[in-house]
Structure formats: C-alpha cells, structure tokens
Design an enzyme around this catalytic site. Structure first.
Site, PDB file in Angstrom:
ATOM      1  N   HIS A 196      49.764  59.619  55.148  1.00  0.00           N
ATOM      2  CA  HIS A 196      50.535  60.877  54.392  1.00  0.00           C
ATOM      3  C   HIS A 196      51.589  61.573  55.213  1.00  0.00           C
ATOM      4  O   HIS A 196      52.619  61.606  54.512  1.00  0.00           O
ATOM      5  CB  HIS A 196      49.595  61.761  53.746  1.00  0.00           C
ATOM      6  N   ARG A 252      38.399  67.106  56.342  1.00  0.00           N
ATOM      7  CA  ARG A 252      39.392  66.817  55.213  1.00  0.00           C
ATOM      8  C   ARG A 252      40.728  66.451  55.582  1.00  0.00           C
ATOM      9  O   ARG A 252      41.255  65.486  54.922  1.00  0.00           O
ATOM     10  CB  ARG A 252      39.421  68.237  54.349  1.00  0.00           C
ATOM     11  N   LYS A 278      35.429  61.062  49.063  1.00  0.00           N
ATOM     12  CA  LYS A 278      36.275  62.025  48.946  1.00  0.00           C
ATOM     13  C   LYS A 278      35.393  63.230  48.548  1.00  0.00           C
ATOM     14  O   LYS A 278      35.714  64.216  49.290  1.00  0.00           O
ATOM     15  CB  LYS A 278      37.359  62.037  47.696  1.00  0.00           C
ATOM     16  N   HIS A 337      54.925  57.274  45.631  1.00  0.00           N
ATOM     17  CA  HIS A 337      54.222  58.089  46.565  1.00  0.00           C
ATOM     18  C   HIS A 337      53.016  57.242  47.259  1.00  0.00           C
ATOM     19  O   HIS A 337      52.777  57.188  48.445  1.00  0.00           O
ATOM     20  CB  HIS A 337      53.384  59.292  45.848  1.00  0.00           C
ATOM     21  N   GLU A 360      45.656  54.645  47.500  1.00  0.00           N
ATOM     22  CA  GLU A 360      44.862  55.674  47.793  1.00  0.00           C
ATOM     23  C   GLU A 360      43.446  55.116  47.735  1.00  0.00           C
ATOM     24  O   GLU A 360      42.755  55.738  48.559  1.00  0.00           O
ATOM     25  CB  GLU A 360      44.983  56.796  46.723  1.00  0.00           C
ATOM     26  N   HIS A 372      54.996  60.968  53.831  1.00  0.00           N
ATOM     27  CA  HIS A 372      55.844  62.080  53.445  1.00  0.00           C
ATOM     28  C   HIS A 372      57.288  62.115  54.135  1.00  0.00           C
ATOM     29  O   HIS A 372      58.113  62.334  53.255  1.00  0.00           O
ATOM     30  CB  HIS A 372      55.045  63.437  53.652  1.00  0.00           C
ATOM     31  N   ARG A 394      43.448  86.148  37.277  1.00  0.00           N
ATOM     32  CA  ARG A 394      42.859  85.940  38.544  1.00  0.00           C
ATOM     33  C   ARG A 394      42.163  84.598  38.421  1.00  0.00           C
ATOM     34  O   ARG A 394      40.873  84.583  39.291  1.00  0.00           O
ATOM     35  CB  ARG A 394      42.049  87.262  38.878  1.00  0.00           C
TER      36      ARG A 394
HETATM   37  N1  GLY Z   1      44.810  64.562  48.828  1.00  0.00           N
HETATM   38  C1  GLY Z   1      44.075  64.969  50.040  1.00  0.00           C
HETATM   39  C2  GLY Z   1      43.207  66.002  49.793  1.00  0.00           C
HETATM   40  O1  GLY Z   1      42.680  66.305  48.631  1.00  0.00           O
HETATM   41  O2  GLY Z   1      42.725  66.792  50.794  1.00  0.00           O
END
Ligand code: GLY
Length: 368
Positions: A249, A242, A228, A268, A186, A253, A122
């Site tokens: 992306h 977020r 980030k 990617h 990125e 994608h 868990r």
């Molecule tokens: N890679 C995008 C995020 O971590 O939200």
C-alpha cells in the site's frame, strides 16, 4: 451454506462476518437481532439500483422499518460535504441511538457510512454489507472508517467496528471484471503476508477466482477474512501488527498519487498489486528474500491479470514517490515505514527505510 467468522479483540464488542451465497435475501433476519428501531440503508446510486429493492424487501419482511439514502458513486463521495449531507439526512429522519445504519456498497460507501455512524449522536450501530470483493476481504472488516481531504486520502476518520458484516458472494457477479481483479490483489496480499499455502492456491486459482468463479471467490473471501480478523483482533488501532495489512500500500498509494488517482489508469487494487511486486523486489534487492520468491509473486499477480511492472501503467518520479511514501500517514515521526518480506507469508514491518536506497531502487524499477 455460509461460514460465520468471529472478530474479537480487547477494545471492541465482538462481531461476526458471515460469508456465503444468497445471503442478501435473508438480510432482514440477520440484522433483526441488532435492530432495536429503524434501519437506514446507505448506498450509492449504482448499488442501490442493483440491490436496494431486494434489501428493503428483506428488511421489511423481517418486520423492520427501513429506508434507503443514496450518495453518488465514486471516491468523491468520501468528502466532508457528502458526510455533512448524510448526517443532515439522518437528523431529518430523526434517527436515534436505538436505530441502525446499514452500509450497502463498496469501500467508499462502507467508509463514509461507517464514519457517519461513528459520529452520529456520538456513535450508533452499523452493519456492513460489502458488495465489492475489495470491501468483502478488506475494508468492511476491522472498523476503519474515513473520508478524504484535498491533502490526502483517508486522513479524517474513526475506528468504529460494525455489529455484523454480511458478505454475499453472489453480488460479486455484477462487478466489472477489472474491479474483481482489483479485489483479488487484496486477497493475494493476505497470502503474501502470512499464509504461503493460501498464496500458492490463489496463484493457481487466479484466473478462475479473479474471473468470477463463485466457489473460488468464497474460499478466497473466507480465508482473507480469517487472516484479517486475527490481525485486527490483536491490534485494532494499528500500534504494531495491523500495519502488515499495508503490504503493497505505501508503494501503491505513492503510485496512485503520481498518476493523479485516476482509476481509469490505475485502480487501487492494481496499485496494491504493483506495490506488492515492488515490496518483494525491494526485499530481494536488500538481500532479504530470493529472486525466485519475487518471481513467484509476479507469477501469482500476473495469473490474475494484475500489473507487476511500472512501465505497464505509467510514468512516476522516484524522488516524488519517496517523498510521498515518507509523508504517508503510516510514516512515524518522518521515519519511512515499509512492509517488507523474508519470503512468501513472511512479511514484517521495517520502520527505518533508507530514502536514498529506496530512490535508487525505484529508478531500477523504471521511475524517473
Ligand atoms: N486496510 C488495512 C486495514 O484495515 O488495516
């Protein structure tokens, strides 16, 4: 010298991201405060051959009992089968909840080991030691863990924050040039989302940074992690802000899927680069930003050797791309969501994208 950046939010135990050079040699001391028992390092065979011995030596010299568990390199390891094998090994080692996992590798290892840590008994603690630029600036921070299924990438996972992230810039020296450039996409993304001054520096430093200069890489990783972690701290579960981190992306994608997720054709990071260019050109087509802005975006991506045009990478279908974009797990209730921009550093979430208008735009981009 290293920089320690805090990550904190309402729903998780705060942790630090340490960025600097030569950090792997002192990994044992860094991990020791979090290790109340044994340590299992999960890595892939390539990374384990390069860095496994140094990591084990460092852990053992800090008095930790450590062993390494390897998985085959590549995206195919993000599978139920590999997850089951990893968890079975942890059970065979009789790991308990005092023990700790270290994810030593790129995004695949981080996602798989993180999910194993989330599920095992868990949930047990884990530390991220990202060894690719992409993992240092993105996947190792923020607690997203996942595996793929035949129906799509990252569809099975959990939010499970690491206790510590150690990003050693020196390990990036072993990366192939194409992978380094892909990670730079990125980095550029973070500037495009919310920091125009950072973007301008990245655009001017692109050839040097994406080419492997350690000082430029360190500055790029530190600022990316700051951006980030601020976003994740406000919105861990991607209820709102977020989603900005998905700039490029959703287009990317869909392109990766159109081209069969073949990394020899499109990595990617390259897909994200092209996706960012498309997101800005689409924003310009909607009158949200100027064509001068889109030119700055294209120049910044091209300076790092990243693709900005569909015809440079392959053939894609406009309608199938839009169907894939609407089916993206970030789409809500069938509504197509995209990250668009009013300028560099001014990205926003658009939750009601018109599929017909988007299809028409993709045709102007060269899709069939
Ligand atoms: N890679 C995008 C995020 O971590 O939200």
């Amino acid at each position: 010298m290293s920089t320690t950046l805090p990550v904190s939010g309402a729903g998780f135990v705060p942790y630090a991201v340490e960025v600097g050079r030569g950090l792997l040699a002192g990994l044992g001391e860094r991990v020791a405060p979090f290790a109340r028992g044994r340590v299992v390092v999960i890595s892939d065979e390539t990374v384990a051959a390069l860095h496994g011995p140094a990591v084990l030596t460092s852990l053992e010299s800090a008095g930790l009992r450590a062993r390494i568990l390897t998985v085959p390199p590549g995206e195919s390891s993000k599978s139920f089968a590999e997850l089951e094998r990893v968890i079975d090994r942890l059970l065979a080692y009789e790991l308990d909840r005092k023990d700790i996992i270290i994810a030593l590798g790129g995004g695949v290892v981080g996602d798989l080991a993180g999910l194993a840590a989330a599920l095992y008994m868990r949930g047990i603690d884990f530390v991220q030691v990202p060894t690719t630029l992409l993992a240092q600036v993105d996947s190792s921070v923020g607690g997203k863990t996942a595996i793929d299924t035949p129906r799509g990438k990252n569809l099975v996972g959990a939010f499970h924050q690491p206790r510590l992230v150690v990003a050693d810039i020196d390990v990036l020296a072993t990366l192939p040039a194409r992978q380094l450039r892909s990670g730079w996409a990125e980095v550029l993304k973070h500037g495009l989302i919310c920091d125009a001054a950072f973007y301008d520096w990245l655009a001017s430093a692109g050839a040097v940074g994406a080419g492997g200069d350690p000082a430029a890489l360190e500055r790029a990783v530190v600022r990316s992690v700051e951006i980030k972690s601020a976003i994740v701290g406000e919105d861990e579960r991607e209820a709102g802000k977020r989603a900005l981190l998905n700039l490029g992306h959703t287009f990317g994608h869909a392109l990766e899927a159109e081209l069969g997720f073949d990394e020899t054709v499109l990595t990617h990071g390259e897909a994200v680069a092209l996706g960012c260019a498309m997101a800005f050109r689409y924003s310009a087509a909607l009158g949200l930003c100027s064509t001068a802005t889109t030119e700055r975006v294209v120049d910044g991506l091209a300076a790092a050797g990243l693709p900005t045009r569909l015809e440079a990478v392959g053939r894609a279908g406009a309608e199938t791309m839009v169907r894939r974009m609407a089916g993206d797990k970030k789409a809500e209730g069938g509504r197509l969501t995209l990250i668009l921009a009013r300028g560099i550093g001014e990205a926003f979430v658009e939750r009601d994208v018109d599929p017909a208008r988007l299809t028409e735009f993709l045709r102007t981009e060269g899709a069939r």
